[in-house]
Design an enzyme around this catalytic site. Structure first.
Site, PDB file in Angstrom:
ATOM      1  CG  HIS A 159      39.778  38.791  37.651  1.00  0.00           C
ATOM      2  ND1 HIS A 159      38.298  39.062  38.143  1.00  0.00           N
ATOM      3  CD2 HIS A 159      40.573  39.571  37.907  1.00  0.00           C
ATOM      4  CE1 HIS A 159      38.603  40.436  38.451  1.00  0.00           C
ATOM      5  NE2 HIS A 159      39.677  40.859  38.223  1.00  0.00           N
ATOM      6  CG  ASP A 174      36.061  36.776  37.884  1.00  0.00           C
ATOM      7  OD1 ASP A 174      36.100  37.176  36.681  1.00  0.00           O
ATOM      8  OD2 ASP A 174      37.024  36.900  38.757  1.00  0.00           O
ATOM      9  CB  SER A 191      41.636  43.344  39.225  1.00  0.00           C
ATOM     10  OG  SER A 191      40.853  43.149  38.082  1.00  0.00           O
TER      11      SER A 191
END
Length: 549
Positions: A522, A519, A268
């Site tokens: 990312h 998160d 990702s």
């Protein structure tokens, strides 16, 4: 009034009339001679184009060589236009999630919808892809409607359509700014300087795009759209100590990649970087979506450039089938075999950017030389000794995939290994209370938190890279883009709790001090991740510069 006939015309007027005619003809002949000479040396079309577009007659618009290095600024001013959270995956690859083994079959759902409000790109593709890549159109699912809604709001509603936001496809050349030219000149001089030691400097110029000017931005990385109140994290640039890293010029990049294919392969975080690249390029040209179930593909018609992403969690061969004492269901990783899911396409790629590492924290069984040698979050027989842990397995996987690329008889491309991307879960792991909430500026030396896991993963990755480099037998190139230490300072660049547009989401710590779900792996877009693509641009440019000298 009486008229005069020709017969009555004075005879002495003929010589004067004849002399006048001869003078006019002679003058006209001289004019035509001068005009012809001028046209040969300075064509009118070129002059007009130079006036309106800043393109001199010395710039060849449609026949520039591929991968042209931008080092002749003094010769020509021509720039040809040209949560570990939920993961979107391709084909039968596993979906990344924050818990369990993440085994979910998903078709790409972060694709830009097939029906775009952009001019049709026609049917011409890069020839090296046309015969080898599957052409089945991508099935849209999940948040496709949200993406379509975003496209409508960007193109139809909230923005004025101009060259500075959502442009139409164009093959015209546009003159680059003097600042960009000067930076390019400086970087040619410092072509061998170390890009990975320097400092982050504040740059009020702002980002290369906004969350409203990019229709392919995954919602979880849309920090401003998800309500993050600060945005100064967008205004920092990486400055190497001995040179400048040029601000990304999308027109120059497309020209550099004329007729070429750039593939982002991995997890990702690879998707994060690929979307950043698309967002940057989208500011000068809207690409044609030519994706399918196995890969995302975006085609830029002006330079026949293709941007590709292929999902591969670990970059090595994986199977859910039972093997020895490991039952069916749990993922088996054959650490000595590359992932055939993308290896079949590598000869079609000119540049590959690899991303891996974070999935080695997930449940899996490690197989080496056809023997189970270890496991992560799985080892039922405690009497058996594990020969390999997840960190060592990562190092082996890096050596395996890079050796496969470096020894493939028909692969001649440039492989860029983007080093392990640091996360910033402070005070715990992603699922045990780790947090990056409240970070609004890059860390100072005193604020930098040492991350032992990141450090050892980086060490194993570099070791695998070096071992593979020694085994190279083909004409491909292998480069390490070593961003780990550089980005250890950017704890401010993650979405944190701003992972969704939900107005009721929790963004503050609770009464017990526990942080909300967030998160810290990312990267916000726009944000620090855009620097990765500036580094990719510079690596490609340097390689081409090296090849031409």
């Amino acid at each position: 009034m009486s008229s005069v006939s020709l017969k009555e015309w004075p005879k002495n007027s003929y010589p004067k009339t004849l002399l006048s005619i001869i003078s006019v003809i002679g003058g006209l002949a001289i004019f035509l001679l001068l005009a012809s000479t001028l046209l040969v040396s300075q064509p009118i079309g070129s002059t007009v184009r130079g006036y309106f577009y800043g393109v001199s007659s010395s710039g060849k618009i449609d026949s520039e060589p591929s991968f042209k290095p931008f080092l002749d600024s003094e010769k020509s001013n021509v720039s040809v236009s040209v949560d570990h959270g939920n993961e979107d995956t391709s084909g039968t690859k596993n979906a990344e999630s924050g818990e369990g083994d993440g085994k979910e079959t998903v078709i790409e759902k972060d694709q830009f919808p097939k029906s775009q409000n952009t001019p049709d790109s026609g049917q011409v593709e890069s020839e090296n892809l046309k015969d080898k890549l599957p052409l089945t159109e991508v099935a849209q699912e999940g948040d496709a409607n949200k993406t379509l809604s975003l496209q409508d709001s960007v193109i139809k509603g909230n923005m004025s359509v101009s060259a500075s936001n959502i442009p139409t496809e164009s093959t015209e050349s546009v003159e680059s700014s003097a600042d960009t030219t000067n930076i390019s000149r400086a970087n040619v001089i410092d072509a061998d300087c170390d890009l990975y030691h320097g400092k982050w400097i504040h740059d009020p110029t702002g980002p290369l795009y906004t969350n409203n000017s990019c229709p392919v931005l995954t919602q979880m990385q849309n920090c401003q759209g998800n309500g993050r109140p600060d945005k100064d994290y967008e205004n920092w640039r990486w400055k190497p100590s001995q040179c400048d890293l040029p601000r990304f010029d999308p027109k120059k990049f497309l020209e550099l990649m004329r007729g070429k294919t750039l593939a982002f392969i991995g997890d990702s975080v690879a998707r994060n970087q690929m979307e950043s690249m698309l967002c940057i390029l989208w500011q000068v040209e809207a690409p044609k979506n030519r994706g399918n179930k196995k890969m995302q593909r975006y085609y830029f018609r002006s330079t026949s450039t293709m941007i590709v992403r292929i999902w591969s969690s670990w970059l090595v061969h994986q199977t859910p089938d039972a093997f020895d004492f490991a039952p069916a269901g749990v993922t088996k990783l054959h650490l000595d075999l590359p992932d055939e899911g993308f290896m079949e396409y590598i000869t079609s790629f000119d540049v590959i950017v690899l991303s891996s590492g974070h999935w080695f924290a997930k449940q899996s069984v490690y197989i080496l030389n056809n023997e189970i040698v270890g496991g992560q979050l799985w080892w039922p027989d405690k009497s058996r000794e594990q020969k390999i842990n997840n960190i060592d397995a990562f190092g082996v996987s890096v050596e395996t995939i890079l050796t496969s690329l470096a020894t493939h008889p028909n692969y001649t491309g440039l492989t860029i290994v983007r080093s392990f991307s640091p996360d910033h879960y402070e005070g715990g792991a992603w699922n045990t209370g780790g947090s990056c909430t409240g970070k609004v500026n890059p860390a100072t030396e005193g604020e930098l938190v040492e991350n032992g896991f990141t450090n050892i993963m980086h060490e194993k990755q570099v070791g695998g890279f070096n071992r593979a480099a020694k085994k190279k037998t083909n004409n491909s190139k292998l480069k390490l883009m070593d961003i780990t230490e550089v980005f250890s300072y950017r704890h401010d660049g993650h979405p944190g709790p701003y992972r969704s547009p939900d107005p009721n989401k929790i963004t503050k710590r609770g009464p017990n001090g526990r942080p909300p779900p967030q998160d810290c792996l990312h990267w916000c877009m726009p944000g620090p991740v855009d620097t990765w693509n500036e580094l990719v641009f510079e690596i490609i440019r340097r390689e081409e510069l090296h090849d031409t000298h």
